[in-house]
Design a protein around this motif. Sequence first.
Motif, short mmCIF file in Angstrom:
data_model
loop_
_atom_site.label_atom_id
_atom_site.label_comp_id
_atom_site.label_asym_id
_atom_site.label_seq_id
_atom_site.Cartn_x
_atom_site.Cartn_y
_atom_site.Cartn_z
N MET A 159 18.75 3.05 30.58
CA MET A 159 17.82 3.08 29.34
C MET A 159 17.97 4.35 28.73
SD MET A 159 14.32 1.45 31.11
CE MET A 159 13.29 1.72 29.50
N ALA A 160 18.44 5.29 29.41
CA ALA A 160 19.03 6.58 28.75
C ALA A 160 20.11 6.53 27.85
CB ALA A 160 18.95 7.67 29.83
N PHE A 161 20.76 5.40 28.02
CA PHE A 161 21.98 5.29 27.11
C PHE A 161 21.91 4.14 26.37
CE2 PHE A 161 22.96 7.59 31.15
CZ PHE A 161 23.72 8.69 30.60
N PRO A 162 21.36 4.17 25.37
CA PRO A 162 21.01 2.88 24.35
C PRO A 162 22.33 2.27 23.60
CG PRO A 162 20.22 5.01 23.31
CD PRO A 162 20.65 5.60 24.71
N GLN A 163 23.45 3.10 23.71
CA GLN A 163 24.94 2.69 23.26
C GLN A 163 25.33 1.91 24.24
OE1 GLN A 163 24.06 5.54 24.76
NE2 GLN A 163 25.97 7.03 24.74
N ILE A 164 24.93 1.59 25.51
CA ILE A 164 25.41 0.52 26.57
C ILE A 164 24.55 -0.66 26.65
CG2 ILE A 164 25.94 0.49 28.70
CD1 ILE A 164 26.62 3.27 28.98
N GLU A 165 25.06 -1.58 26.19
CA GLU A 165 24.45 -2.96 26.18
C GLU A 165 24.63 -3.84 27.47
OE1 GLU A 165 23.86 -6.97 23.54
OE2 GLU A 165 25.21 -5.62 23.29
N VAL A 166 23.70 -4.16 28.31
CA VAL A 166 23.97 -4.97 29.29
C VAL A 166 24.29 -6.37 28.95
CG1 VAL A 166 23.23 -5.69 31.67
CG2 VAL A 166 23.04 -3.54 31.25
N LEU A 167 25.10 -7.04 29.02
CA LEU A 167 25.34 -8.38 28.78
C LEU A 167 24.77 -9.52 29.69
CD1 LEU A 167 28.85 -8.25 27.13
CD2 LEU A 167 26.90 -8.28 25.96
N GLN A 168 25.02 -9.34 30.84
CA GLN A 168 24.81 -10.28 32.09
C GLN A 168 24.63 -9.33 33.36
OE1 GLN A 168 27.12 -13.77 31.97
NE2 GLN A 168 26.70 -14.30 34.06
N GLU A 169 23.80 -10.04 34.23
CA GLU A 169 23.79 -9.55 35.58
C GLU A 169 24.24 -10.61 36.39
OE1 GLU A 169 19.99 -8.08 37.30
OE2 GLU A 169 19.46 -7.07 35.39
N CYS A 170 25.04 -10.20 37.39
CA CYS A 170 25.79 -11.31 38.12
C CYS A 170 25.45 -10.81 39.67
CB CYS A 170 27.35 -11.20 37.97
SG CYS A 170 27.75 -11.61 36.30
N GLY A 171 25.23 -11.93 40.67
CA GLY A 171 25.01 -11.75 41.96
C GLY A 171 26.07 -11.96 42.98
N ASP A 172 27.36 -12.29 42.61
CA ASP A 172 28.50 -12.32 43.39
C ASP A 172 29.75 -12.32 42.50
OD1 ASP A 172 29.50 -15.18 42.67
OD2 ASP A 172 27.34 -15.79 43.63
N GLY A 173 30.91 -12.11 43.35
CA GLY A 173 32.10 -11.90 42.75
C GLY A 173 32.73 -13.07 41.78
N PHE A 174 32.16 -14.53 42.24
CA PHE A 174 32.47 -15.74 41.43
C PHE A 174 31.92 -15.40 40.07
CE2 PHE A 174 33.01 -18.18 45.49
CZ PHE A 174 34.53 -17.91 45.55
#
Length: 248
Positions: free
Chosen positions: A22-37
């Motif tokens: 949240m301290a870096f607004p220039q970085i957008e998280v597109l997706q969270e993934c729970g495993d390598g696949f």
Amino acid sequence: MIRALLIDDEPLARMVVREYLMAFPQIEVLQECGDGFEGLKAIQQHQPDLIFLDVQMPKINGFEMLELVDEQPAVIFTTAFDEYAIKAFEAHATDYLLKPFSKERFNKAIDKFLAQAPAIAGTPKQQDNLLETASASPAQHERIVVKTGTKVKIIPVVDVQYLQADDDYVSVFTQEGSYLKNKTMSFFEQTLDPRQFVRVHRSYIVAVQEITRIDPYEKDSHLAILKSGAKVPVSKTGYVKLKQVLGI
């Protein structure tokens, strides 16, 4: 905007990274993934600039996932892993965060990443070096992970009959068929257990347990006949190594 993915099987760990970001607004998280696949699929879909990657995950681990990525983004590892991985991180990764990590340490990793712009992703050589160094970990010796089309195949090492050089790849032969792996014969010679696998020829490594007999061939060479019926050429040097392992 810098496009990022969070790949970690621990929801709490992903939440911490999101909070710190949240301290870096220039970085957008597109997706969270729970495993390598999931992570591999998300990388192929989004082509991110940066991934936060755990190593110890179910199904396939972080290093195995990276081996399957064609265009690798920059990587910040978020993990508690072994000494071999730490050596790999220190030498070749953008940065690594050993859990639990503070906000200050996280900020330092992001600052380091941002300072590398515009060369955001590592070079192919750096990526290869990272995986080569990590391969020294005993955890990396028990299976071979390959990509077949859009699917990922996990091959236990005990199922491997032999390996054959195939241009820039290595063909891994099993009872189910053969699979291409983007590695070198030298890589497998160094990482497979030398008591179980012998490089019998410049282009072949054979599983000792698969050999039923060794027949003379041309001049000083031989043929190893495997349980599957496959015939693997054995050079003069390879025959010496094979005899030492077999104790004959």
